[in-house]
Motif scaffolding. Structure first.
Motif, PDB file in Angstrom:
ATOM      1  N   ILE A  29       0.839  -1.204   0.000  1.00  0.00           N
ATOM      2  CA  ILE A  29       0.000   0.000   0.000  1.00  0.00           C
ATOM      3  C   ILE A  29       0.873   1.253   0.000  1.00  0.00           C
ATOM      4  O   ILE A  29       0.566   2.242  -0.684  1.00  0.00           O
ATOM      5  CB  ILE A  29      -0.953  -0.001   1.202  1.00  0.00           C
ATOM      6  N   ASN A  30       1.978   1.230   0.720  1.00  0.00           N
ATOM      7  CA  ASN A  30       2.894   2.372   0.713  1.00  0.00           C
ATOM      8  C   ASN A  30       3.443   2.638  -0.689  1.00  0.00           C
ATOM      9  O   ASN A  30       3.603   3.795  -1.101  1.00  0.00           O
ATOM     10  CB  ASN A  30       4.055   2.128   1.681  1.00  0.00           C
ATOM     11  N   ASN A  33       0.822   4.432  -2.691  1.00  0.00           N
ATOM     12  CA  ASN A  33       0.735   5.835  -2.277  1.00  0.00           C
ATOM     13  C   ASN A  33       1.905   6.663  -2.806  1.00  0.00           C
ATOM     14  O   ASN A  33       1.725   7.813  -3.219  1.00  0.00           O
ATOM     15  CB  ASN A  33       0.668   5.925  -0.749  1.00  0.00           C
ATOM     16  N   LYS A  34       3.096   6.089  -2.799  1.00  0.00           N
ATOM     17  CA  LYS A  34       4.271   6.817  -3.279  1.00  0.00           C
ATOM     18  C   LYS A  34       4.136   7.185  -4.755  1.00  0.00           C
ATOM     19  O   LYS A  34       4.657   8.220  -5.204  1.00  0.00           O
ATOM     20  CB  LYS A  34       5.539   5.987  -3.053  1.00  0.00           C
ATOM     21  N   ASN A  36       1.175   7.624  -6.187  1.00  0.00           N
ATOM     22  CA  ASN A  36      -0.133   8.279  -6.346  1.00  0.00           C
ATOM     23  C   ASN A  36      -1.099   7.449  -7.184  1.00  0.00           C
ATOM     24  O   ASN A  36      -1.866   7.989  -7.994  1.00  0.00           O
ATOM     25  CB  ASN A  36       0.038   9.672  -6.957  1.00  0.00           C
ATOM     26  N   PRO A  38      -4.398   5.331  -7.244  1.00  0.00           N
ATOM     27  CA  PRO A  38      -5.586   5.172  -6.402  1.00  0.00           C
ATOM     28  C   PRO A  38      -5.919   3.701  -6.155  1.00  0.00           C
ATOM     29  O   PRO A  38      -5.661   2.839  -7.006  1.00  0.00           O
ATOM     30  CB  PRO A  38      -6.688   5.857  -7.211  1.00  0.00           C
ATOM     31  N   TYR A  39      -6.484   3.449  -4.983  1.00  0.00           N
ATOM     32  CA  TYR A  39      -6.874   2.084  -4.636  1.00  0.00           C
ATOM     33  C   TYR A  39      -8.102   2.114  -3.730  1.00  0.00           C
ATOM     34  O   TYR A  39      -8.368   3.091  -3.021  1.00  0.00           O
ATOM     35  CB  TYR A  39      -5.724   1.351  -3.933  1.00  0.00           C
ATOM     36  N   THR A  63      -2.228   1.877   5.330  1.00  0.00           N
ATOM     37  CA  THR A  63      -2.815   3.199   5.177  1.00  0.00           C
ATOM     38  C   THR A  63      -4.206   3.132   4.551  1.00  0.00           C
ATOM     39  O   THR A  63      -4.383   2.573   3.459  1.00  0.00           O
ATOM     40  CB  THR A  63      -1.921   4.098   4.309  1.00  0.00           C
ATOM     41  N   SER A  64      -5.177   3.725   5.245  1.00  0.00           N
ATOM     42  CA  SER A  64      -6.557   3.715   4.756  1.00  0.00           C
ATOM     43  C   SER A  64      -7.346   4.846   5.385  1.00  0.00           C
ATOM     44  O   SER A  64      -7.071   5.270   6.504  1.00  0.00           O
ATOM     45  CB  SER A  64      -7.225   2.374   5.089  1.00  0.00           C
ATOM     46  N   HIS A  68     -11.554   4.786   1.361  1.00  0.00           N
ATOM     47  CA  HIS A  68     -10.856   3.712   0.656  1.00  0.00           C
ATOM     48  C   HIS A  68     -11.622   2.389   0.725  1.00  0.00           C
ATOM     49  O   HIS A  68     -11.190   1.405   0.105  1.00  0.00           O
ATOM     50  CB  HIS A  68      -9.460   3.476   1.260  1.00  0.00           C
TER      51      HIS A  68
END
Length: 258
Positions: A29-30, A33-34, A36, A38-39, A63-64, A68
């Motif tokens: 997940i990180n 995010n790095k 950008n 979307p999930y 991260t959520s 999400h």
């Protein structure tokens, strides 16, 4: 290797097992995010709210936010809202389902007879009386909706009856087949795809359960990535009629492809 612009991700067996995060889930997940990307997390769980689910993930360093999370209850409520914006619903379920329906402005009725919809989610306190009332309402013309087909759910005590088991009692009694919302149905997938805002050809569905996660992607016409950290064991891969587009033993093997 294809690069995807959006990810739909299963939870139990993919992000965590019970109360324990799966190794590399947070790193995966990180990495999204790095870059950008979307999930959204998709779960057939109908008892928890998106806030509950998100809090649980964050406690595992995954991260959520509540935005999400797409639950089968959320998809059910939106489906009914699209069908009949002022629908009156008789509900078998728990907090997650009640709140999702209320947030869409739908009416929850204490009286089954005369309701527009009978909506069934997992209810660990369900009574014979409530099941009987649901059957009467369906025979009288109420639309029959079920959040998901899951006949059993994994717990620390082993497999326990899931929402599909409760639904089947009503189905057998009434002879009426419900509209199912959760994976592998396209209803929850269409809601998630719309929410993600990415073209279908650029989305991948990630999951550990062939019969729900992977078939949901296949049924919806999007690519699939299967991991073998949960329900479906690796030795079954060769027997799949329709194989996932990609498969890895765990998510750490995919991070470099993000």
């Amino acid at each position: 290797m294809k690069k995807f612009k959006g990810y739909l991700i299963d939870l139990d067996g993919t992000m965590y097992r019970g109360s324990e995060p799966i190794a590399s889930a947070a790193d995966f997940i990180n990495a999204l995010n790095k870059k950008n990307i979307p999930y959204l997390f998709l779960t057939n769980n109908s008892t928890s709210t998106p806030e509950n689910v998100s809090d649980r993930l964050n406690q595992m360093n995954i991260t959520s936010t509540s935005r999400h999370v797409i639950t089968s209850s959320l998809a059910t409520a939106k489906f009914i809202k699209h069908q009949k914006s002022d629908a009156n619903c008789f509900v078998i379920g728990e907090e997650g389902l009640y709140k999702a329906l209320q947030q869409e402005g739908l009416t929850i009725s204490e009286e089954a007879y005369g309701s527009d919809y009978v909506v069934v989610g997992l209810d660990r306190g369900v009574t014979y009386k409530k099941i009987a009332e649901a059957c009467i309402a369906i025979r009288a013309g109420a639309e029959f909706i079920s959040t998901n087909r899951d006949v059993s759910i994994p717990t620390e005590h082993g497999l326990l009856p899931g929402n599909g088991a409760i639904t089947s009692v009503i189905e057998v009694s009434t002879g009426k087949h419900p509209i199912y919302i959760g994976k592998p149905e396209t209803i929850i997938m269409n809601e998630a795809i719309s929410e993600l805002g990415v073209a279908k050809q650029d989305i991948v569905m990630v999951g550990d359960n062939y019969d729900t996660d992977i078939l949901a992607g296949i049924n919806s016409g999007i690519d699939t990535l299967m991991v073998f950290t949960g329900v479906t064991p690796y030795h079954e891969y060769s027997s799949f009629d329709k194989k996932p587009n990609y498969h890895v033993k765990n998510l750490s093997e995919w991070i470099d492809h993000i």
